[in-house]
Design a protein around this motif. Structure first.
Motif, PDB file in Angstrom:
ATOM      1  N   GLY A  69       0.812  -1.213   0.000  1.00  0.00           N
ATOM      2  CA  GLY A  69       0.000   0.000   0.000  1.00  0.00           C
ATOM      3  C   GLY A  69       0.843   1.259   0.000  1.00  0.00           C
ATOM      4  O   GLY A  69       0.566   2.214  -0.732  1.00  0.00           O
ATOM      5  N   ALA A  70       1.904   1.261   0.817  1.00  0.00           N
ATOM      6  CA  ALA A  70       2.760   2.441   0.911  1.00  0.00           C
ATOM      7  C   ALA A  70       3.447   2.741  -0.418  1.00  0.00           C
ATOM      8  O   ALA A  70       3.585   3.907  -0.809  1.00  0.00           O
ATOM      9  N   ASP A  71       3.851   1.689  -1.130  1.00  0.00           N
ATOM     10  CA  ASP A  71       4.492   1.902  -2.435  1.00  0.00           C
ATOM     11  C   ASP A  71       3.525   2.539  -3.426  1.00  0.00           C
ATOM     12  O   ASP A  71       3.893   3.432  -4.200  1.00  0.00           O
ATOM     13  N   ALA A  72       2.269   2.065  -3.415  1.00  0.00           N
ATOM     14  CA  ALA A  72       1.267   2.637  -4.323  1.00  0.00           C
ATOM     15  C   ALA A  72       0.985   4.098  -3.967  1.00  0.00           C
ATOM     16  O   ALA A  72       0.818   4.950  -4.858  1.00  0.00           O
ATOM     17  N   ILE A  73       0.929   4.397  -2.681  1.00  0.00           N
ATOM     18  CA  ILE A  73       0.693   5.775  -2.239  1.00  0.00           C
ATOM     19  C   ILE A  73       1.846   6.673  -2.673  1.00  0.00           C
ATOM     20  O   ILE A  73       1.646   7.785  -3.177  1.00  0.00           O
ATOM     21  N   ARG A  74       3.064   6.182  -2.489  1.00  0.00           N
ATOM     22  CA  ARG A  74       4.248   6.962  -2.865  1.00  0.00           C
ATOM     23  C   ARG A  74       4.262   7.233  -4.367  1.00  0.00           C
ATOM     24  O   ARG A  74       4.556   8.350  -4.811  1.00  0.00           O
ATOM     25  N   GLU A  75       3.939   6.220  -5.160  1.00  0.00           N
ATOM     26  CA  GLU A  75       3.908   6.389  -6.616  1.00  0.00           C
ATOM     27  C   GLU A  75       2.846   7.395  -7.044  1.00  0.00           C
ATOM     28  O   GLU A  75       2.971   8.040  -8.086  1.00  0.00           O
ATOM     29  N   ALA A  76       1.802   7.531  -6.250  1.00  0.00           N
ATOM     30  CA  ALA A  76       0.743   8.491  -6.552  1.00  0.00           C
ATOM     31  C   ALA A  76       1.132   9.921  -6.179  1.00  0.00           C
ATOM     32  O   ALA A  76       0.397  10.862  -6.483  1.00  0.00           O
ATOM     33  N   GLY A  77       2.265  10.071  -5.512  1.00  0.00           N
ATOM     34  CA  GLY A  77       2.694  11.403  -5.097  1.00  0.00           C
ATOM     35  C   GLY A  77       2.024  11.884  -3.827  1.00  0.00           C
ATOM     36  O   GLY A  77       2.075  13.070  -3.504  1.00  0.00           O
ATOM     37  N   ALA A  78       1.394  10.955  -3.111  1.00  0.00           N
ATOM     38  CA  ALA A  78       0.714  11.305  -1.864  1.00  0.00           C
ATOM     39  C   ALA A  78       1.576  10.914  -0.668  1.00  0.00           C
ATOM     40  O   ALA A  78       2.610  10.255  -0.805  1.00  0.00           O
ATOM     41  N   VAL A  79       1.135  11.304   0.523  1.00  0.00           N
ATOM     42  CA  VAL A  79       1.867  11.041   1.756  1.00  0.00           C
ATOM     43  C   VAL A  79       1.003  10.185   2.680  1.00  0.00           C
ATOM     44  O   VAL A  79      -0.173  10.484   2.901  1.00  0.00           O
ATOM     45  N   LEU A  80       1.588   9.116   3.224  1.00  0.00           N
ATOM     46  CA  LEU A  80       0.900   8.280   4.201  1.00  0.00           C
ATOM     47  C   LEU A  80       1.051   8.906   5.578  1.00  0.00           C
ATOM     48  O   LEU A  80       2.164   9.065   6.083  1.00  0.00           O
ATOM     49  N   LEU A  81      -0.072   9.274   6.203  1.00  0.00           N
ATOM     50  CA  LEU A  81      -0.038   9.989   7.480  1.00  0.00           C
ATOM     51  C   LEU A  81      -0.108   9.066   8.693  1.00  0.00           C
ATOM     52  O   LEU A  81       0.275   9.445   9.784  1.00  0.00           O
ATOM     53  N   GLY A  82      -0.632   7.866   8.519  1.00  0.00           N
ATOM     54  CA  GLY A  82      -0.821   6.968   9.654  1.00  0.00           C
ATOM     55  C   GLY A  82      -1.967   6.033   9.343  1.00  0.00           C
ATOM     56  O   GLY A  82      -2.140   5.608   8.207  1.00  0.00           O
ATOM     57  N   GLY A  83      -2.781   5.731  10.361  1.00  0.00           N
ATOM     58  CA  GLY A  83      -3.907   4.849  10.113  1.00  0.00           C
ATOM     59  C   GLY A  83      -4.475   4.277  11.398  1.00  0.00           C
ATOM     60  O   GLY A  83      -4.182   4.747  12.502  1.00  0.00           O
ATOM     61  N   HIS A  84      -5.280   3.237  11.248  1.00  0.00           N
ATOM     62  CA  HIS A  84      -5.931   2.618  12.399  1.00  0.00           C
ATOM     63  C   HIS A  84      -6.066   1.123  12.147  1.00  0.00           C
ATOM     64  O   HIS A  84      -6.371   0.688  11.029  1.00  0.00           O
ATOM     65  N   THR A  85      -5.830   0.323  13.185  1.00  0.00           N
ATOM     66  CA  THR A  85      -5.941  -1.126  13.069  1.00  0.00           C
ATOM     67  C   THR A  85      -6.909  -1.677  14.106  1.00  0.00           C
ATOM     68  O   THR A  85      -7.049  -1.120  15.206  1.00  0.00           O
ATOM     69  N   VAL A  86      -7.566  -2.777  13.742  1.00  0.00           N
ATOM     70  CA  VAL A  86      -8.408  -3.511  14.682  1.00  0.00           C
ATOM     71  C   VAL A  86      -8.131  -4.999  14.514  1.00  0.00           C
ATOM     72  O   VAL A  86      -7.698  -5.451  13.450  1.00  0.00           O
TER      73      VAL A  86
END
Length: 295
Positions: A69-86
């Motif tokens: 997921g992080a690689d796809a986000i990076r390729e899109a030019g966006a920034v991963l800020l964090g998230g939430h897990t359950v």
């Protein structure tokens, strides 16, 4: 936000559609980002949404999903800020995404106009191949075209779309080609006509569908659209199933003025989107319906 800035917010996540965790993460992220591109925007931030059985699955699997997921986000030019897990018994992954767009350049699914040409940027049939792969009715080589399609971002297609100038767009996901086409017809107020012979379909999809290897969502889509789609001419049950087939990370369905349709195809194919096709048109008929023309 300002006269020259609007935000687009979207969220999507789902259970694995492939066995490889990295590839699953990439597909889920590409799928979630697609809504931003369909509206003519650019993604700027994303947050992970994760459900994972940490007591029964190795955390290295989760790490691989998040890396994809992080690689796809990076390729899109966006920034991963964090998230939430359950904690959950079945893995699920996706993103909440924020994008930006100029308010005057927003592309919606309700702007189609009579005589527009409909262009589809990716083949359909993904749901059939996913169902076959889960049922071990197809090998890795046969499944590879679907994996490649699901992993491919709609970013390049969106750039071509914005460059040419179009009237409407939607990405094709869980409601299938006909479901999302109906949303465009209902939102725009004009009937859409799709030429079955022009619709690109993934290799092996028809053969697998003929053996009943179709996801349950196909039948749910067919029931919902029963009074919203009109079939004319000769159309097999297999072809109907594929038209209703729910897609994962599908292509863009674009309504473009007829005098720009060739320019759009040239731009798409020049960008490497070789399977893009003109598949129909918007009719000069004020009706919230999709017509499918068979042979």
């Amino acid at each position: 936000m300002r006269e020259d800035l609007a935000l687009i917010q979207t969220v999507d996540f789902f259970t694995p559609v492939v066995d490889d965790p990295y590839t699953f993460g990439r597909i889920a992220a590409v799928n979630a980002l697609s809504d931003i591109y369909a509206m003519g925007g650019e993604p700027i931030t994303a947050m992970n949404l994760v459900a994972f059985p940490s007591c029964s699955l190795d955390l290295q699997i989760l790490s691989a999903i998040l890396t994809g997921g992080a690689d796809a986000i990076r390729e899109a030019g966006a920034v991963l800020l964090g998230g939430h897990t359950v904690e959950d018994n079945e893995p699920k992954y996706g993103l909440a995404v924020t994008g930006v767009v100029h308010p005057g350049q927003v592309v919606t699914n309700h702007g189609a106009r009579p005589h527009d040409v409909l262009v589809l940027t990716k083949p359909i049939g993904v749901g059939v191949l996913v169902a076959a792969a889960k049922g071990e009715a197809i090998d890795a080589e046969g499944f590879a075209p679907a994996v490649k399609l699901m992993s491919t971002s709609n970013r390049v297609a969106a750039v071509a779309m914005k460059k040419v100038g179009v009237n409407a767009c939607t990405d094709i996901t869980g409601f299938g080609l006909l479901g999302h086409a109906y949303e465009m017809a209902a939102g725009s107020g004009w009937a859409l006509e799709i030429d079955l012979s022009s619709v690109p379909v993934l290799p092996e999809a028809r053969g697998l569908a003929s053996f009943g290897l179709v996801p349950a969502g196909t039948y749910a889509n067919a029931r919902y659209l029963a009074d919203k789609v009109i079939f004319t001419g000769e159309i097999s049950e297999v072809d109907r199933d594929i038209l209703f087939d729910p897609q994962t990370s599908g292509g863009l369905l674009i309504a473009v003025p007829a005098d720009r349709a060739d320019d759009l195809l040239v731009a798409l194919r020049g960008a490497g989107i070789s399977e893009a096709q003109m598949i129909g048109r918007v009719l000069d008929e004020p009706a919230k319906v999709v017509k499918v023309r068979g042979n």
